[in-house]
Design a protein around this motif. Sequence first.
Motif, PDB file in Angstrom:
ATOM      1  N   LYS A  82       0.919  -1.131  -0.076  1.00 45.42           N
ATOM      2  CA  LYS A  82      -0.126   0.085   0.051  1.00 45.42           C
ATOM      3  C   LYS A  82       0.902   1.198   0.044  1.00 45.42           C
ATOM      4  N   SER A  83       0.557   2.090  -0.644  1.00 44.67           N
ATOM      5  CA  SER A  83       1.106   3.499  -0.910  1.00 44.67           C
ATOM      6  C   SER A  83       0.195   4.742  -0.858  1.00 44.67           C
ATOM      7  N   GLU A  84       0.903   5.883  -0.135  1.00 45.63           N
ATOM      8  CA  GLU A  84      -0.020   6.987  -0.509  1.00 45.63           C
ATOM      9  C   GLU A  84       0.556   7.789  -1.690  1.00 45.63           C
ATOM     10  N   ILE A  85      -0.748   8.136  -2.532  1.00 39.65           N
ATOM     11  CA  ILE A  85      -0.166   8.651  -3.814  1.00 39.65           C
ATOM     12  C   ILE A  85      -0.486  10.276  -3.917  1.00 39.65           C
ATOM     13  N   PHE A  86       0.657  10.588  -4.420  1.00 35.80           N
ATOM     14  CA  PHE A  86       0.692  12.435  -4.501  1.00 35.80           C
ATOM     15  C   PHE A  86       0.607  12.555  -5.779  1.00 35.80           C
ATOM     16  N   VAL A  87      -0.446  13.452  -6.374  1.00 39.09           N
ATOM     17  CA  VAL A  87      -0.621  13.787  -7.772  1.00 39.09           C
ATOM     18  C   VAL A  87      -0.159  15.379  -7.737  1.00 39.09           C
ATOM     19  N   ASN A  88       0.958  15.685  -8.745  1.00 36.72           N
ATOM     20  CA  ASN A  88       1.444  17.124  -8.762  1.00 36.72           C
ATOM     21  C   ASN A  88       1.647  17.651  -7.326  1.00 36.72           C
ATOM     22  N   GLY A  89       2.181  16.947  -6.319  1.00 33.57           N
ATOM     23  CA  GLY A  89       2.446  17.430  -5.049  1.00 33.57           C
ATOM     24  C   GLY A  89       1.552  17.365  -4.195  1.00 33.57           C
ATOM     25  N   ILE A  90       0.143  17.010  -4.203  1.00 33.18           N
ATOM     26  CA  ILE A  90      -0.961  16.839  -3.471  1.00 33.18           C
ATOM     27  C   ILE A  90      -1.251  15.480  -3.216  1.00 33.18           C
ATOM     28  N   SER A  91      -1.529  15.099  -1.868  1.00 36.68           N
ATOM     29  CA  SER A  91      -2.031  13.667  -1.564  1.00 36.68           C
ATOM     30  C   SER A  91      -3.393  13.453  -2.023  1.00 36.68           C
ATOM     31  N   HIS A  92      -3.426  12.255  -2.894  1.00 41.75           N
ATOM     32  CA  HIS A  92      -4.367  11.668  -3.643  1.00 41.75           C
ATOM     33  C   HIS A  92      -5.061  10.598  -2.753  1.00 41.75           C
TER      34      HIS A  92
END
Length: 281
Positions: free
Chosen positions: A86-96
């Motif tokens: 499991k991972s935390e996803i960041f999109v363009n620097g913001i947590s998704h």
Amino acid sequence: MTAKTLMIQGTASGAGKTTLVTALCRIFSDEGYKVAPFKSQNMSAYSYVGNGFEISRAQAIQAMAARTEVMPIMNPILLKPLGNYKSEIFVNGISHGKMYARDYYKKFVLSTGLVESKNALDQLIKTNDIVILEGAGSPSEINLQRYDIANMRMAEYCKSPVILVTDIDKGGSFASLIGTLSLLDKQHQKLVKGFVINKFRGDIAILYPSYSILKKKTMKPVIGTIPLIEFDIPEEDSLYANPKQVSWTKRYLKTLDKEINHLALTVKKNLDMKKIRGMLN
């Protein structure tokens, strides 16, 4: 403004992609170009926290090497591993949000991930002279190629020439180069313009017969042999159990700048920069 592009891919994690991109960012910056690094997707537990955004530490350091502002579009997709796939996803620097690997591949990477990566790359290409792209792992991981948005999909999207780098210190580098190339689709093989042999110890003349054989088998040249270099720049955390912690103080940034200069000088001496400049499209 429309940037010229160049992509560095590797035969495996730890081959030297990150350090080579860092060096090239500084080399072209020294020549007066406006340069930006780009890696569409990076998995890293160690990040750079900017003003309201968070991206991979590696791309932040590459931006510093390029003497440009650190921007979230330089690493539009960051995966911070949490364990248990499991991972935390960041999109363009913001947590998704947080996502298991299976959901990331099935529901995210080829939709939101790919779209955001292309949009980010488009912005960098419009505002720079040169964009140096970095791949992830190997482009020939056949179990993941369908979901791979960090290697040949990006190179094909911006029609970027590709340099394939390998770590000769680990052994098996020529087999890795030939094997990696052979597992790529024909249209992607054509994008690969040459090889870099990284982390070499000893007399380079020993390698010359192998370079001739490699050229005959692949029809692609070796454009540089980089010696094993001692430098103090944080590596990707996937390679080490205890990666170096970084405090972004003025004192540290000054030290880092000197290390980048040392790396760039050594790399420049051992690469055929004329061929590399000729690749830029």
